[in-house]
Design a protein around this motif. Structure first.
Motif, short mmCIF file in Angstrom:
data_model
loop_
_atom_site.label_atom_id
_atom_site.label_comp_id
_atom_site.label_asym_id
_atom_site.label_seq_id
_atom_site.Cartn_x
_atom_site.Cartn_y
_atom_site.Cartn_z
N ARG A 96 0.80 -1.23 0.00
CA ARG A 96 0.00 0.00 0.00
C ARG A 96 0.83 1.28 0.00
NH1 ARG A 96 -2.65 -3.99 2.22
NH2 ARG A 96 -4.88 -4.18 1.82
N SER A 98 4.55 3.44 -1.57
CA SER A 98 5.42 3.51 -2.74
C SER A 98 6.66 2.63 -2.54
CB SER A 98 5.84 4.96 -2.99
OG SER A 98 6.61 5.45 -1.89
N ARG A 149 2.20 -5.38 -5.31
CA ARG A 149 1.85 -4.00 -5.67
C ARG A 149 2.08 -3.75 -7.16
NH1 ARG A 149 5.75 -1.52 -3.50
NH2 ARG A 149 6.81 -1.01 -5.45
N VAL A 150 3.20 -4.23 -7.68
CA VAL A 150 3.50 -4.03 -9.10
C VAL A 150 2.46 -4.73 -9.97
CG1 VAL A 150 5.15 -4.53 -10.92
CG2 VAL A 150 5.95 -3.63 -8.74
N ARG A 152 -0.65 -5.38 -9.20
CA ARG A 152 -1.90 -4.62 -9.12
C ARG A 152 -1.83 -3.33 -9.94
NH1 ARG A 152 -3.46 -5.08 -2.64
NH2 ARG A 152 -3.85 -7.34 -2.64
N GLU A 153 -0.70 -2.66 -9.88
CA GLU A 153 -0.56 -1.44 -10.68
C GLU A 153 -0.60 -1.75 -12.16
OE1 GLU A 153 3.09 0.21 -9.37
OE2 GLU A 153 2.25 1.11 -7.53
N TYR A 154 0.02 -2.85 -12.55
CA TYR A 154 -0.01 -3.24 -13.96
C TYR A 154 -1.43 -3.58 -14.41
CZ TYR A 154 0.82 -6.04 -18.16
OH TYR A 154 0.77 -6.54 -19.43
N ALA A 156 -4.18 -2.45 -13.05
CA ALA A 156 -4.95 -1.20 -13.09
C ALA A 156 -4.61 -0.38 -14.33
CB ALA A 156 -4.67 -0.38 -11.82
N ALA A 157 -3.32 -0.38 -14.72
CA ALA A 157 -2.93 0.36 -15.92
C ALA A 157 -3.55 -0.26 -17.17
CB ALA A 157 -1.41 0.39 -16.05
#
Length: 449
Positions: A96, A98, A149-150, A152-154, A156-157
């Motif tokens: 959660r 950076s 996290r990576v 999930r970010e991928y 979401a992107a």
């Protein structure tokens, strides 16, 4: 909400059980007596703090680190079971926050574990068990959280990119539909109003000298305006309906209505000759409408701008394409117009219609004078034939002039129309058969024979 809370509570209870197991394992393997309840109390406090790990990850990580250091100070071995709350807190912080915050936090927690292991050795003074083991488990937990996290970010992107692409496609479809409606409205309004204006002007011109002809033209004027209202109502009606009630709409015009178009142009004073070469082929509704609208727009421009009151339409059918040619001559004593800054959307509309079905479009002034529009539309395989092969002509007024064969295309004798190859075309808004400017032609405008 009840079920997620129950799952969360069960997870924390299970984690507390593992932590207590770590406390009991340490008491069983050490020779020194250790107080049991302080270890259980610290484990309970650390597990209870994990309820806030999603909203306050850093404070929860700090509290669990202090609890783990206190257990190490009491003499408990820092095993993965005992460090369970700290590892979960570190994982939640990595997920959660950076990347920079993640690695700063794991470095601080690792330093705390190293200090605890060095200053307060708990298991036979083993540096590996007291320092390396806790630090390695912390780094592993942080790495696993960063990976999550990576991912999930991928995801979401990718979802955002897919949403933007869908929005762009929706905007593109809306734009294409607006352009289609704009072309339809332009063709309907420009054609019918131009004919109505030409009929009214002809009637006014013949009112004194030929009143019978003037009355005949005036009698056909309501038919032109009524046709314009019908097509305009059909085009605008599509914008008012959520569904597509095909039963309430008239069929789209096509080349089958070309004879009616010729008669309408005749009432406006434009004599049109139609020549059909090759076997007539059954066209798809979209292609049929496209061909009709291109011929309609070309004849509309000829009605408005042509120096002479004649025009020629040629339809050439081949197995794979339909070629449309609309041309007119100019007065022998009138200088040919040169390209200028014209306005309007006639040529633009015809070009868009042709390209929308995979065809090509060319328009420009002829070397002998006048204007010519050439359009090729792909037919595709499997189209049925209609009628017999050969040539067919229909004309209003005088009989057609003698014709001759030129590369398989019939042309009026005495008028040689240059083909597209080697001839530059003017793509500005100039009418088929129209000459909107009267300035003399430049010497370098005529293409080389």
């Amino acid at each position: 909400m009840t079920r997620p809370k129950a799952v969360e509570a069960a997870t924390l209870v299970l984690l507390f059980a593992f932590t207590v197991t770590g406390v009991l394992v340490t008491r069983a393997v050490t020779e020194r007596p250790l107080a049991l309840w302080p270890g259980i109390a610290l484990s309970a406090l650390a597990c209870a703090a994990l309820r806030r790990r999603r909203t306050h990850p850093l404070p929860v990580l700090a509290l669990t680190t202090l609890c783990t250091m206190a257990e190490g100070a009491l003499g408990y071995l820092l095993t993965p079971l005992l460090m369970g709350p700290l590892l979960v807190a570190q994982y939640a912080t990595s997920v959660r926050t950076s990347r920079r915050t993640t690695w700063n936090s794991v470095a601080a927690a690792a330093v705390c574990m190293i200090v605890t292991g060095v200053l307060l050795p708990t298991f036979l003074d083993s540096v590996i068990l007291a320092v390396v083991n806790p630090t390695a488990w912390l780094l592993l937990s942080a790495a696993l959280g960063s990976y999550t996290r990576v991912r999930r970010e991928y995801a979401a992107a990718r979802a955002e990119h897919a949403d933007r692409r869908r929005e762009e496609e929706a905007r593109h479809r809306v734009f294409q539909e607006r352009m289609r409606i704009a072309r339809e409205l332009h063709d309907v309004v420009a054609h019918h109003l131009t004919l109505a204006d030409a009929q009214a002007g002809a009637a006014a011109h013949l009112a004194r000298t030929h009143p019978d002809q003037a009355l005949g033209i005036i009698g056909k004027l309501p038919e032109t305006t009524a046709a314009a209202l019908r097509e305009l109502k059909a085009a605008v009606g599509l914008l008012r309906q959520d569904t597509d009630p095909a039963d309430d709409l008239a069929p789209a015009p096509g080349l089958g209505q070309l004879s009616d178009l010729v008669e309408t142009c005749a009432t406006a004073g434009l004599e049109v000759t139609v020549t059909v070469e090759g076997q007539r082929r059954r066209l798809t509704p979209v292609l049929d409408l496209t061909a009709y609208r291109i011929v309609q727009e070309a004849l509309t421009n000829a009605t408005k701008h042509a120096a002479t009151r004649t025009a020629r339409v040629r339809l050439t059918y081949t197995p794979h394409r339909l070629t449309l040619t609309v041309a007119n001559d100019t007065d022998p004593g009138r200088p040919r117009a040169v390209p200028g800054a014209g306005g309007g959307f006639g040529l633009i509309t015809m070009r868009e219609r042709a390209e929308s079905v995979g065809g090509t479009f060319h328009a420009g002034h002829r070397r002998e004078g006048g204007f010519r529009v050439d359009c090729e539309l792909p037919l595709g395989g499997g189209d049925g034939h209609e009628g017999e092969g050969g040539h067919a002509e229909e004309r209003t007024g005088a009989p057609a002039p003698d014709t001759r064969e030129t590369h398989g295309i019939r042309e009026p004798r005495g008028v040689r129309e240059p083909h597209d190859i080697g001839q530059p075309h003017d793509t500005r808004e100039a009418p088929a058969g129209g000459e909107p400017h009267d300035s003399p032609a430049r010497p370098d405008e005529s293409p080389a024979p």
